[in-house]
Design an enzyme around this catalytic site. Structure first.
Site, short mmCIF file in Angstrom:
data_model
loop_
_atom_site.label_atom_id
_atom_site.label_comp_id
_atom_site.label_asym_id
_atom_site.label_seq_id
_atom_site.Cartn_x
_atom_site.Cartn_y
_atom_site.Cartn_z
N GLU A 134 0.87 -1.19 0.00
CA GLU A 134 0.00 0.00 0.00
C GLU A 134 0.90 1.23 0.00
O GLU A 134 1.91 1.26 0.70
CB GLU A 134 -0.87 0.02 1.26
CG GLU A 134 -1.85 -1.14 1.38
CD GLU A 134 -2.97 -1.08 0.35
OE1 GLU A 134 -3.30 0.04 -0.09
OE2 GLU A 134 -3.50 -2.14 -0.02
N PHE A 135 0.51 2.25 -0.77
CA PHE A 135 1.36 3.44 -0.88
C PHE A 135 1.38 4.27 0.40
O PHE A 135 2.19 5.16 0.56
CB PHE A 135 0.90 4.34 -2.03
CG PHE A 135 0.83 3.63 -3.37
CD1 PHE A 135 1.71 2.61 -3.69
CD2 PHE A 135 -0.13 4.00 -4.31
CE1 PHE A 135 1.66 1.96 -4.91
CE2 PHE A 135 -0.19 3.37 -5.55
CZ PHE A 135 0.70 2.34 -5.85
N LYS A 231 9.20 14.43 -26.47
CA LYS A 231 8.96 14.23 -27.91
C LYS A 231 10.16 14.76 -28.69
O LYS A 231 10.58 15.90 -28.50
CB LYS A 231 7.70 15.00 -28.35
CG LYS A 231 6.40 14.47 -27.72
CD LYS A 231 5.24 15.36 -28.13
CE LYS A 231 3.99 15.07 -27.32
NZ LYS A 231 3.12 14.06 -27.86
N ASP A 284 -5.22 20.98 -17.55
CA ASP A 284 -4.63 19.75 -18.09
C ASP A 284 -3.51 20.06 -19.10
O ASP A 284 -2.54 19.33 -19.19
CB ASP A 284 -5.75 18.96 -18.79
CG ASP A 284 -5.35 17.53 -19.16
OD1 ASP A 284 -4.50 16.96 -18.46
OD2 ASP A 284 -5.88 17.01 -20.16
N HIS A 289 1.92 21.65 -20.72
CA HIS A 289 2.35 21.30 -22.07
C HIS A 289 2.50 22.52 -22.99
O HIS A 289 3.51 22.69 -23.67
CB HIS A 289 1.37 20.32 -22.73
CG HIS A 289 1.23 19.02 -22.00
ND1 HIS A 289 2.26 18.43 -21.33
CD2 HIS A 289 0.17 18.17 -21.86
CE1 HIS A 289 1.86 17.28 -20.81
NE2 HIS A 289 0.59 17.11 -21.11
N LYS A 381 -10.51 18.96 -26.81
CA LYS A 381 -10.90 17.58 -27.14
C LYS A 381 -12.00 17.63 -28.18
O LYS A 381 -12.73 18.61 -28.28
CB LYS A 381 -11.45 16.88 -25.89
CG LYS A 381 -10.50 16.86 -24.70
CD LYS A 381 -9.55 15.70 -24.77
CE LYS A 381 -8.69 15.59 -23.52
NZ LYS A 381 -7.43 14.88 -23.77
C1 BG6 Z 1 -1.93 14.52 -21.19
C2 BG6 Z 1 -3.31 15.01 -20.91
O1 BG6 Z 1 -1.01 15.09 -20.29
O2 BG6 Z 1 -1.56 14.85 -22.54
C3 BG6 Z 1 -4.29 14.40 -21.90
O3 BG6 Z 1 -3.68 14.67 -19.58
C4 BG6 Z 1 -3.86 14.67 -23.31
O4 BG6 Z 1 -5.61 14.90 -21.67
C5 BG6 Z 1 -2.41 14.25 -23.52
O5 BG6 Z 1 -4.70 13.91 -24.18
C6 BG6 Z 1 -1.91 14.68 -24.87
O6 BG6 Z 1 -0.65 14.13 -25.08
P1 BG6 Z 1 -0.19 13.64 -26.52
O7 BG6 Z 1 1.24 13.25 -26.35
O8 BG6 Z 1 -1.10 12.49 -26.87
O9 BG6 Z 1 -0.39 14.80 -27.43
#
Ligand code: BG6
Length: 539
Positions: A134-135, A231, A284, A289, A381
């Site tokens: 368990e964590f 990437k 997100d 990102h 999305k």
């Molecule tokens: C993730 C998000 O960090 O990155 C996702 O939580 C998203 O919602 C994904 O779909 C996108 O990553 P990639 O590499 O598929 O463009």
């Protein structure tokens, strides 16, 4: 991120015009050579918390397998998978093998040769060990300590491939059990902690998480992952900018009209309704990102590719982001459309949900190079097409030499860096069209990685794992930058006046809400269409 030119190339080869003009690919039976100049990582034990999770199956194991095929893992490496629930190592290994086989069949390009190499897999399999635990129980960490005490060298990486609610309890228990204490021998005895995104949900929670982690580990031991930096196409942006003479002189406010950064997805929330309801598209994707893409596009040139040199320049850039104003941000949510049902009809989503599945923002960078240049960011999305890309649009020519021809409205020069699913760059510019009349028309010059280089197996985590084993933190987030990025979006997440941002509907399968178009129209700009034809007619 290790950097090499091609030491094997003779001076003549190095200066010759591009010789690689044909499509090259490795034959399925040839062993792939180790990447030039790369050595196996030092011995270490990789402990994965969340051994049964999706991330381990879909990304970590395939990446470890690919590293093994490339000969980049040390022979004495061990991989301990920790998860709640008793099971045998054999059972865990079989499950991983089955999912790898499935991925190899479905996604040939991410695996060497499109099928599993039995020798490489058995190399990995022999190093796997499952540990039930368990964590949040001290006992788990006592058991782990015993195992690590027996291992050679004492180097260990703790990979938290778990939900964010476990980041604190696991770090705390690792710290209290003495597992984060580094050795002082010649061979190091390093202890590193890898933390997945989301790192906090706003400035306050990110600060709190950083403070907690840093009370048990040194900053130099913490590797905060943003998988976009794993990437190749993102890392290549630095090469495009700093290994060529012709981009950098133009890379500034005098010549650049605007920059668009897009991460458009066609998928919906894919069974992640519960997670998404709490997170939304903005948290997100934007302060992590998309800001990372902004960082590599807009940072100043570092003096070297040393981790701190690169991270300092990125930190300067993030510090220069003008806090996003709520009126420069548009939120959308997909509704029923050509691509399927609306977000509110997805499993585990509240029927009246106010969570955004689309976010667009106009961002300014307050520094000498970029003042006044809008950076438009968007992600969503269930959009019309999948594109992760950066488009750099140049200013119009100063004088319309072709005023009396049909060339009055010249198409702007645009450099597009395609990150996913296309890998390459293209440049839109104008030429004279054939014929007796002086007419000008747009054309596109494109480069695709696949036309020049053999595809390397890559699920995107290979470089990140390898770099972490080497202790190269260039591609990982430092605590200060994480906080600066959250700080820049805090007014959007917690608007001081007027409550939450309005939410605009868009049809599933469209280019996003009309209000996002209006955001750019205010400046006389327009988004690059998601579904588009190249000037030459090719899509
Ligand atoms: C993730 C998000 O960090 O990155 C996702 O939580 C998203 O919602 C994904 O779909 C996108 O990553 P990639 O590499 O598929 O463009």
């Amino acid at each position: 991120m290790s950097t090499t030119s091609n030491p094997a190339a003779s001076p003549d080869q190095r200066s010759a015009a591009p010789a690689l003009s044909c499509k090259v690919s490795a034959s399925p039976h040839d062993p792939l050579p180790s990447p030039a100049g790369k050595k196996p990582a030092p011995p270490c034990t990789l402990v994965i918390f969340g051994a049964g999770g999706d991330l381990t199956q879909r990304l970590l194991m395939p990446a470890l397998y690919n590293l093994a095929v490339d000969g980049l893992l040390d022979d004495s490496m061990k991989i301990i998978g920790v998860n709640h629930g008793e099971r045998e190592t054999r059972e865990w290994t079989d499950e991983l093998h089955a999912s790898l086989q499935q991925f190899a069949a479905d996604k040939a390009s991410t695996f060497h040769a499109g099928k599993l190499d039995d020798n490489a897999w058995s190399w990995v399999a022999q190093r796997l060990e499952y540990m039930a635990g368990e964590f949040e129980l001290d006992d788990t960490f006592a058991k782990l300590k015993q195992k690590l005490d027996q291992s050679k060298g004492g180097n260990a990486i703790f990979y938290l491939a778990v939900g964010p609610r476990f980041f604190k309890p696991i770090t705390e228990r690792l710290g209290k059990a003495g597992l984060l204490k580094e050795g002082d021998g010649a061979n190091g005895g390093f202890r590193r902690l890898v933390i997945e995104k989301p790192f906090g949900a706003d400035l306050a929670s990110a600060r709190d998480l950083n403070a907690h982690i840093l009370s048990y580990a040194q900053e130099s031991q913490v590797y905060r992952i943003d998988h976009f930096l794993g990437k190749d196409t993102v890392q290549s942006i630095l090469a495009v900018r700093f290994a060529n003479a012709f981009f950098e002189p133009l890379w500034r406010r005098e010549y650049i009209d605007c920059v668009q950064i897009t991460a458009a997805e066609t998928i919906g929330v894919e069974g992640r309704g519960k997670f998404y309801e709490q997170t939304g598209a903005f948290r997100d994707m934007v302060p992590n990102h998309l800001f990372q893409l902004l960082g590599v596009v807009a940072m100043e040139p570092p003096n070297s590719f040393d981790a701190e040199a690169v991270r300092n320049k990125k930190a300067d850039l993030f510090n220069a982001i003008q806090p996003l104003a709520p009126h420069d941000v548009v939120f959308g949510q997909y509704e029923k459309g050509p691509a399927g049902v609306g977000y509110r009809e997805e499993p585990n989503v509240a029927p009246g949900s106010k969570t955004e599945t689309y976010a667009a923002a106009r961002v300014f960078i307050e520094n000498w190079r970029w003042a006044g240049v809008p950076f438009y960011l968007r992600t969503g999305k269930r959009l019309a097409a999948r594109h992760t890309e950066i488009s750099v649009q140049l200013k119009a020519v100063p004088f319309l030499l072709f005023r009396d021809t049909q060339a009055d409205a010249l198409t702007p020069n645009v450099l597009t860096i395609s990150i996913d699913p296309a890998h390459g760059t293209s440049f839109d510019f104008n030429v004279k069209t054939p014929g007796p009349v002086m007419e000008v028309g747009p054309v596109r010059s494109s480069f695709d990685y696949g036309d020049f280089f053999a595809e390397r197996a890559n699920v995107g985590y290979e470089t990140l794992l390898y770099d972490c084993m080497l202790g190269d933190a260039t591609l990982f987030q430092r605590s200060d930058s994480i906080e600066t990025c959250w700080c820049a979006v805090d007014d959007v997440l917690h608007p001081k006046r007027g409550g939450a941002l309005p939410l605009h509907g868009y049809a599933a399968g469209s280019d996003g809400p009309a209000e996002a178009d209006a955001l750019l129209a205010r400046d006389g700009h327009a988004w690059r269409p998601l579904q588009r034809k190249a000037p030459g007619g090719k899509s």
